[in-house]
Write a protein that holds these residues in place. Structure first.
Motif, PDB file in Angstrom:
ATOM      1  N   MET A   1       0.839  -1.175   0.000  1.00 31.38           N
ATOM      2  CA  MET A   1       0.000   0.000   0.000  1.00 31.38           C
ATOM      3  C   MET A   1       0.882   1.234   0.000  1.00 31.38           C
ATOM      4  O   MET A   1       1.528   1.552   0.988  1.00 31.38           O
ATOM      5  CB  MET A   1      -0.905  -0.041   1.242  1.00 31.38           C
ATOM      6  N   PRO A   2       0.943   1.977  -1.113  1.00 26.00           N
ATOM      7  CA  PRO A   2       1.712   3.214  -1.129  1.00 26.00           C
ATOM      8  C   PRO A   2       1.037   4.276  -0.261  1.00 26.00           C
ATOM      9  O   PRO A   2      -0.177   4.449  -0.306  1.00 26.00           O
ATOM     10  CB  PRO A   2       1.702   3.645  -2.592  1.00 26.00           C
ATOM     11  N   THR A   3       1.848   4.970   0.515  1.00 31.92           N
ATOM     12  CA  THR A   3       1.370   6.090   1.315  1.00 31.92           C
ATOM     13  C   THR A   3       2.216   7.305   0.969  1.00 31.92           C
ATOM     14  O   THR A   3       3.442   7.259   1.063  1.00 31.92           O
ATOM     15  CB  THR A   3       1.473   5.791   2.825  1.00 31.92           C
ATOM     16  N   VAL A   4       1.553   8.372   0.571  1.00 28.83           N
ATOM     17  CA  VAL A   4       2.228   9.608   0.199  1.00 28.83           C
ATOM     18  C   VAL A   4       1.957  10.629   1.297  1.00 28.83           C
ATOM     19  O   VAL A   4       0.798  10.868   1.651  1.00 28.83           O
ATOM     20  CB  VAL A   4       1.708  10.137  -1.157  1.00 28.83           C
ATOM     21  N   HIS A   5       3.022  11.205   1.847  1.00 28.37           N
ATOM     22  CA  HIS A   5       2.904  12.215   2.896  1.00 28.37           C
ATOM     23  C   HIS A   5       3.242  13.585   2.318  1.00 28.37           C
ATOM     24  O   HIS A   5       4.288  13.752   1.694  1.00 28.37           O
ATOM     25  CB  HIS A   5       3.886  11.931   4.043  1.00 28.37           C
ATOM     26  N   LEU A   6       2.366  14.559   2.552  1.00 24.95           N
ATOM     27  CA  LEU A   6       2.625  15.927   2.131  1.00 24.95           C
ATOM     28  C   LEU A   6       2.556  16.815   3.355  1.00 24.95           C
ATOM     29  O   LEU A   6       1.582  16.775   4.104  1.00 24.95           O
ATOM     30  CB  LEU A   6       1.590  16.398   1.110  1.00 24.95           C
ATOM     31  N   GLU A   7       3.597  17.601   3.560  1.00 26.49           N
ATOM     32  CA  GLU A   7       3.622  18.568   4.645  1.00 26.49           C
ATOM     33  C   GLU A   7       3.663  19.946   4.023  1.00 26.49           C
ATOM     34  O   GLU A   7       4.455  20.203   3.118  1.00 26.49           O
ATOM     35  CB  GLU A   7       4.845  18.333   5.532  1.00 26.49           C
ATOM     36  N   MET A   8       2.770  20.836   4.499  1.00 27.37           N
ATOM     37  CA  MET A   8       2.710  22.166   3.921  1.00 27.37           C
ATOM     38  C   MET A   8       2.149  23.161   4.919  1.00 27.37           C
ATOM     39  O   MET A   8       1.617  22.786   5.962  1.00 27.37           O
ATOM     40  CB  MET A   8       1.865  22.159   2.650  1.00 27.37           C
ATOM     41  N   LEU A   9       2.297  24.420   4.572  1.00 32.66           N
ATOM     42  CA  LEU A   9       1.690  25.483   5.363  1.00 32.66           C
ATOM     43  C   LEU A   9       0.203  25.537   5.031  1.00 32.66           C
ATOM     44  O   LEU A   9      -0.211  25.165   3.934  1.00 32.66           O
ATOM     45  CB  LEU A   9       2.355  26.820   5.042  1.00 32.66           C
ATOM     46  N   PRO A  10      -0.622  26.013   5.954  1.00 30.86           N
ATOM     47  CA  PRO A  10      -2.053  26.127   5.669  1.00 30.86           C
ATOM     48  C   PRO A  10      -2.318  27.198   4.619  1.00 30.86           C
ATOM     49  O   PRO A  10      -1.468  28.043   4.346  1.00 30.86           O
ATOM     50  CB  PRO A  10      -2.654  26.517   7.020  1.00 30.86           C
ATOM     51  N   GLY A  11      -3.496  27.133   4.030  1.00 35.58           N
ATOM     52  CA  GLY A  11      -3.877  28.169   3.086  1.00 35.58           C
ATOM     53  C   GLY A  11      -4.458  27.639   1.790  1.00 35.58           C
ATOM     54  O   GLY A  11      -5.030  28.405   1.018  1.00 35.58           O
ATOM     55  N   ARG A  12      -4.329  26.342   1.535  1.00 35.10           N
ATOM     56  CA  ARG A  12      -4.922  25.783   0.322  1.00 35.10           C
ATOM     57  C   ARG A  12      -6.404  25.533   0.565  1.00 35.10           C
ATOM     58  O   ARG A  12      -6.826  25.200   1.662  1.00 35.10           O
ATOM     59  CB  ARG A  12      -4.257  24.457  -0.062  1.00 35.10           C
ATOM     60  N   THR A  13      -7.186  25.665  -0.471  1.00 34.74           N
ATOM     61  CA  THR A  13      -8.620  25.421  -0.350  1.00 34.74           C
ATOM     62  C   THR A  13      -8.897  23.919  -0.368  1.00 34.74           C
ATOM     63  O   THR A  13      -8.042  23.113  -0.776  1.00 34.74           O
ATOM     64  CB  THR A  13      -9.393  26.062  -1.514  1.00 34.74           C
ATOM     65  N   LEU A  14     -10.091  23.572   0.043  1.00 38.91           N
ATOM     66  CA  LEU A  14     -10.505  22.173   0.012  1.00 38.91           C
ATOM     67  C   LEU A  14     -10.487  21.646  -1.425  1.00 38.91           C
ATOM     68  O   LEU A  14     -10.066  20.514  -1.677  1.00 38.91           O
ATOM     69  CB  LEU A  14     -11.897  22.030   0.631  1.00 38.91           C
ATOM     70  N   ASP A  15     -10.898  22.475  -2.374  1.00 45.60           N
ATOM     71  CA  ASP A  15     -10.860  22.054  -3.778  1.00 45.60           C
ATOM     72  C   ASP A  15      -9.433  21.807  -4.258  1.00 45.60           C
ATOM     73  O   ASP A  15      -9.176  20.854  -4.998  1.00 45.60           O
ATOM     74  CB  ASP A  15     -11.527  23.095  -4.681  1.00 45.60           C
ATOM     75  N   GLN A  16      -8.483  22.635  -3.826  1.00 44.71           N
ATOM     76  CA  GLN A  16      -7.081  22.408  -4.194  1.00 44.71           C
ATOM     77  C   GLN A  16      -6.588  21.088  -3.615  1.00 44.71           C
ATOM     78  O   GLN A  16      -5.869  20.347  -4.289  1.00 44.71           O
ATOM     79  CB  GLN A  16      -6.214  23.558  -3.696  1.00 44.71           C
ATOM     80  N   LYS A  17      -6.952  20.802  -2.383  1.00 45.51           N
ATOM     81  CA  LYS A  17      -6.535  19.538  -1.766  1.00 45.51           C
ATOM     82  C   LYS A  17      -7.177  18.352  -2.477  1.00 45.51           C
ATOM     83  O   LYS A  17      -6.522  17.327  -2.699  1.00 45.51           O
ATOM     84  CB  LYS A  17      -6.890  19.525  -0.286  1.00 45.51           C
ATOM     85  N   ARG A  18      -8.439  18.477  -2.848  1.00 47.73           N
ATOM     86  CA  ARG A  18      -9.105  17.395  -3.600  1.00 47.73           C
ATOM     87  C   ARG A  18      -8.386  17.147  -4.925  1.00 47.73           C
ATOM     88  O   ARG A  18      -8.139  15.999  -5.302  1.00 47.73           O
ATOM     89  CB  ARG A  18     -10.567  17.756  -3.861  1.00 47.73           C
ATOM     90  N   ASP A  19      -8.078  18.223  -5.645  1.00 52.03           N
ATOM     91  CA  ASP A  19      -7.366  18.088  -6.922  1.00 52.03           C
ATOM     92  C   ASP A  19      -6.004  17.438  -6.715  1.00 52.03           C
ATOM     93  O   ASP A  19      -5.589  16.571  -7.491  1.00 52.03           O
ATOM     94  CB  ASP A  19      -7.180  19.456  -7.585  1.00 52.03           C
ATOM     95  N   PHE A  20      -5.315  17.869  -5.668  1.00 50.02           N
ATOM     96  CA  PHE A  20      -3.989  17.332  -5.385  1.00 50.02           C
ATOM     97  C   PHE A  20      -4.043  15.825  -5.119  1.00 50.02           C
ATOM     98  O   PHE A  20      -3.296  15.057  -5.731  1.00 50.02           O
ATOM     99  CB  PHE A  20      -3.363  18.051  -4.192  1.00 50.02           C
ATOM    100  N   VAL A  21      -4.925  15.393  -4.219  1.00 49.45           N
ATOM    101  CA  VAL A  21      -4.956  13.960  -3.887  1.00 49.45           C
ATOM    102  C   VAL A  21      -5.422  13.136  -5.079  1.00 49.45           C
ATOM    103  O   VAL A  21      -4.951  12.006  -5.275  1.00 49.45           O
ATOM    104  CB  VAL A  21      -5.794  13.650  -2.622  1.00 49.45           C
ATOM    105  N   ARG A  22      -6.305  13.685  -5.902  1.00 51.89           N
ATOM    106  CA  ARG A  22      -6.740  12.969  -7.104  1.00 51.89           C
ATOM    107  C   ARG A  22      -5.555  12.761  -8.056  1.00 51.89           C
ATOM    108  O   ARG A  22      -5.328  11.661  -8.568  1.00 51.89           O
ATOM    109  CB  ARG A  22      -7.864  13.741  -7.789  1.00 51.89           C
ATOM    110  N   GLU A  23      -4.772  13.822  -8.272  1.00 48.35           N
ATOM    111  CA  GLU A  23      -3.635  13.722  -9.192  1.00 48.35           C
ATOM    112  C   GLU A  23      -2.509  12.858  -8.626  1.00 48.35           C
ATOM    113  O   GLU A  23      -1.894  12.082  -9.353  1.00 48.35           O
ATOM    114  CB  GLU A  23      -3.119  15.119  -9.543  1.00 48.35           C
ATOM    115  N   VAL A  24      -2.220  12.998  -7.344  1.00 48.68           N
ATOM    116  CA  VAL A  24      -1.184  12.158  -6.726  1.00 48.68           C
ATOM    117  C   VAL A  24      -1.585  10.693  -6.823  1.00 48.68           C
ATOM    118  O   VAL A  24      -0.760   9.827  -7.140  1.00 48.68           O
ATOM    119  CB  VAL A  24      -0.934  12.579  -5.261  1.00 48.68           C
TER     120      VAL A  24
END
Length: 61
Positions: A1-24
């Motif tokens: 099971m691949p697990t991808v960890h992303l650490e970032m500063l806050p400020g991205r929208t929920l839609d940006q996070k959805r797009d990110f996890v879909r593409e990753v």
């Protein structure tokens, strides 16, 4: 099971996070030849006063 960890500063929208996890997930499936349901993506957000770069807190910049 691949697990991808992303650490970032806050400020991205929920839609940006959805797009990110879909593409990753898409790229992981394509590259590792695994089913999408086996890919976990974890997003950890850190406050700007909990992250430093070059010896200076991001909150101080």
């Amino acid at each position: 099971m691949p697990t991808v960890h992303l650490e970032m500063l806050p400020g991205r929208t929920l839609d940006q996070k959805r797009d990110f996890v879909r593409e990753v997930t898409r790229v992981t499936v394509e590259t590792l030849n695994c089913p999408p349901e086996s890919v976990d993506v974890l997003i950890t957000e850190y406050a700007k006063d909990a992250w430093a770069k070059g010896g200076t807190l991001i909150s101080d910049k």
